[in-house]
Design a protein around this motif. Structure first.
Motif, short mmCIF file in Angstrom:
data_model
loop_
_atom_site.label_atom_id
_atom_site.label_comp_id
_atom_site.label_asym_id
_atom_site.label_seq_id
_atom_site.Cartn_x
_atom_site.Cartn_y
_atom_site.Cartn_z
N UNK A 66 10.70 -16.26 1.46
CA UNK A 66 11.06 -15.17 0.55
C UNK A 66 9.87 -14.26 0.27
N UNK A 67 8.71 -14.87 0.02
CA UNK A 67 7.52 -14.06 -0.24
C UNK A 67 7.17 -13.20 0.97
N UNK A 68 7.33 -13.77 2.17
CA UNK A 68 6.97 -13.03 3.39
C UNK A 68 7.89 -11.83 3.60
N UNK A 69 9.21 -12.04 3.45
CA UNK A 69 10.12 -10.91 3.67
C UNK A 69 9.97 -9.87 2.58
N UNK A 70 9.75 -10.31 1.34
CA UNK A 70 9.52 -9.34 0.27
C UNK A 70 8.28 -8.50 0.57
N UNK A 71 7.21 -9.14 1.02
CA UNK A 71 5.98 -8.42 1.33
C UNK A 71 6.21 -7.42 2.46
N UNK A 72 6.95 -7.82 3.47
CA UNK A 72 7.22 -6.96 4.61
C UNK A 72 8.03 -5.73 4.20
N UNK A 73 9.07 -5.94 3.40
CA UNK A 73 9.90 -4.81 2.97
C UNK A 73 9.10 -3.87 2.07
N UNK A 74 8.30 -4.43 1.15
CA UNK A 74 7.46 -3.58 0.30
C UNK A 74 6.53 -2.72 1.13
N UNK A 75 6.00 -3.28 2.21
CA UNK A 75 5.08 -2.54 3.07
C UNK A 75 5.78 -1.35 3.74
N UNK A 76 7.02 -1.55 4.14
CA UNK A 76 7.76 -0.47 4.81
C UNK A 76 8.37 0.54 3.85
N UNK A 77 8.50 0.17 2.58
CA UNK A 77 9.32 0.95 1.65
C UNK A 77 8.71 2.27 1.23
N UNK A 78 7.39 2.44 1.43
CA UNK A 78 6.76 3.64 0.87
C UNK A 78 5.97 4.45 1.89
N UNK A 79 6.24 4.27 3.18
CA UNK A 79 5.46 5.06 4.15
C UNK A 79 6.34 6.04 4.92
N UNK B 174 1.03 0.57 -0.67
CA UNK B 174 -0.20 1.34 -0.43
C UNK B 174 -0.94 0.88 0.81
N UNK B 175 -0.67 -0.35 1.23
CA UNK B 175 -1.33 -0.89 2.42
C UNK B 175 -0.88 -0.23 3.71
N UNK B 176 0.18 0.60 3.63
CA UNK B 176 0.74 1.19 4.84
C UNK B 176 1.04 2.67 4.66
N UNK B 177 0.36 3.30 3.67
CA UNK B 177 0.57 4.73 3.48
C UNK B 177 -0.76 5.42 3.19
N UNK B 178 -0.71 6.71 3.00
CA UNK B 178 -1.94 7.49 2.88
C UNK B 178 -2.11 8.09 1.50
N UNK B 179 -1.55 7.43 0.48
CA UNK B 179 -1.63 7.98 -0.86
C UNK B 179 -1.97 6.92 -1.88
#
Length: 387
Positions: A238-251, A143-148
């Motif tokens: 691991x936490x950093x890459x997981x956070x990065x992928x989650x950010x990209x996964x829904x926009x 949600x930090x990188x999308x509009x919904x």
């Protein structure tokens, strides 16, 4: 390749200690701040006090207690009231995706004088919204990188997506250290949620080589780094890459030019958590392999083969149907290995409302237009298989 128009205006500030920049980032949007947060975890990790110390020159109004599957009543309505009463300039969301989803709804509703639910349902278009800045404490929703955002209305069992470009966060602060304290259950749910975001984009009719590679790498990264986070919650890499992928996964960046999939697994899960208020990621993990089994046919077989070979490394020389079934079984086994309950009965859900939920999905989610069209009867079968 389909036509598309794409813009993600959110500024990402990523890494250890980046929240120190908060006063300079927030100042251009105004001095009156609505601080939104959830059940108090930000106080336990010291982030709440950190924010207050950084914002001593600002006027802070607080909206605490935002729940998972954020509620229209009381949270959206109360946040809207506070914004109007205090003439709020900017919303600061501190927490996970539920807090941010709720903040997005508040941002739009605060600039509307009619019934707020009309905006959530899309009956009335959103024409203005307050600016949003967020500090993320949970890697999951994107949600930090999308509009919904997704909002639940308990009295009607509705769980609806509220989306408008006006609620893209202006700035998202992503410090992986704030996810160290996330429980194993919440971490597992976040992994499942983000993987499913990618799968919803991957399983569609028309794709590109680049997008397929993007999706496959994202899923593999979440599997590897997600497991590492569970084994060592303070593994920064691991936490950093997981956070990065989650950010990209829904926009939508992973599916630009692809045909739309209809997001059927989310459509069905919205009924589950709308009716039973279960953890969203758990519901998705339970539904995903059952949906996969249900739609496996000659038309979808090549897609499952590619998924199995490229994500799980299954031997491509085998019979295609065997590869597909192994891929589905491997998906189930991975979610199960995270400690997620893999049957709806484990979450207290029985057959009693399956027909009602399936009808709700069929009427409200438009899954007759999904990658593999789903009728009300199909949805019933998927839910029953998930019990």
């Amino acid at each position: 390749m389909r036509n598309f128009e794409y813009c993600t205006p959110t500024r990402l500030i990523f890494g250890k200690g980046v929240v120190e920049q908060l006063p300079q980032v927030l100042a251009p949007y105004g001095k009156k701040v609505l601080l939104t947060y959830g059940g108090g975890s930000i106080k336990k990790i010291g982030l709440y006090q950190k924010v207050l110390d950084l914002l001593k020159g600002f006027e802070i109004v607080e909206l605490p207690g935002i729940q998972p599957n954020p509620k229209y009543n009381p949270s959206v309505l109360e946040g809207t009231r506070l914004c109007k009463e205090h003439k709020i300039d900017v919303i600061l969301s501190v927490g996970g995706g539920s807090v941010l989803d709720c903040s997005k709804a508040i941002a739009g509703c605060a600039c509307y004088d009619g019934e707020p639910w009309d905006l959530i349902t899309g009956k009335v278009p959103t024409k203005a919204a307050l600016p949003i800045v967020d500090i993320l404490t949970l890697a999951a929703t994107g949600s930090e990188y999308d509009c919904g955002g997704v909002i639940s209305r308990t009295e009607t069992n509705d769980k609806l997506c509220y989306a408008t470009p006006l609620v893209f966060p202006k700035v998202s602060f992503l410090d992986p250290t704030y996810t160290f304290s996330v429980s194993k259950g919440q971490t597992a749910a976040g992994i499942a949620d983000a993987i499913n975001h990618i799968l919803e984009q991957y399983f569609c009719e028309e794709t590109t080589i680049m997008n397929d590679g993007f999706c496959e790498a994202g899923i593999k990264s979440l599997m590897v780094n997600g497991k590492a986070c569970l084994e060592n919650p303070e593994d920064y890499t691991a936490r950093a890459e997981m956070m990065f992928v989650c950010t990209l996964a829904c926009n939508d960046i992973m599916s630009l030019g692809n045909s739309r999939s209809g997001w059927p697994m989310h459509g069905i899960e919205h009924a589950l958590s709308g009716y039973y208020d279960i953890t969203h990621g758990w519901g998705l993990a339970i539904l995903t392999p059952r949906w996969m089994k249900h739609i496996l046919c000659e038309r979808t077989l090549p897609r499952f083969v590619k998924y199995g070979v490229n994500v799980f490394g299954i031997d491509a020389s085998q019979d295609p149907r065997d590869i597909a079934n192994q891929a589905i079984d491997a998906t189930y086994a991975f979610f199960e290995s995270l400690g997620i309950p893999m049957h709806l009965k484990e979450l207290g859900i029985d057959e009693s409302r399956i027909g009602e939920m399936a009808h709700h999905v069929a009427v409200n989610e438009g899954l007759e237009n999904a990658y593999m069209p789903l009728s009300e009867a199909d949805i019933v079968q998927i839910l029953k298989a998930s019990l």
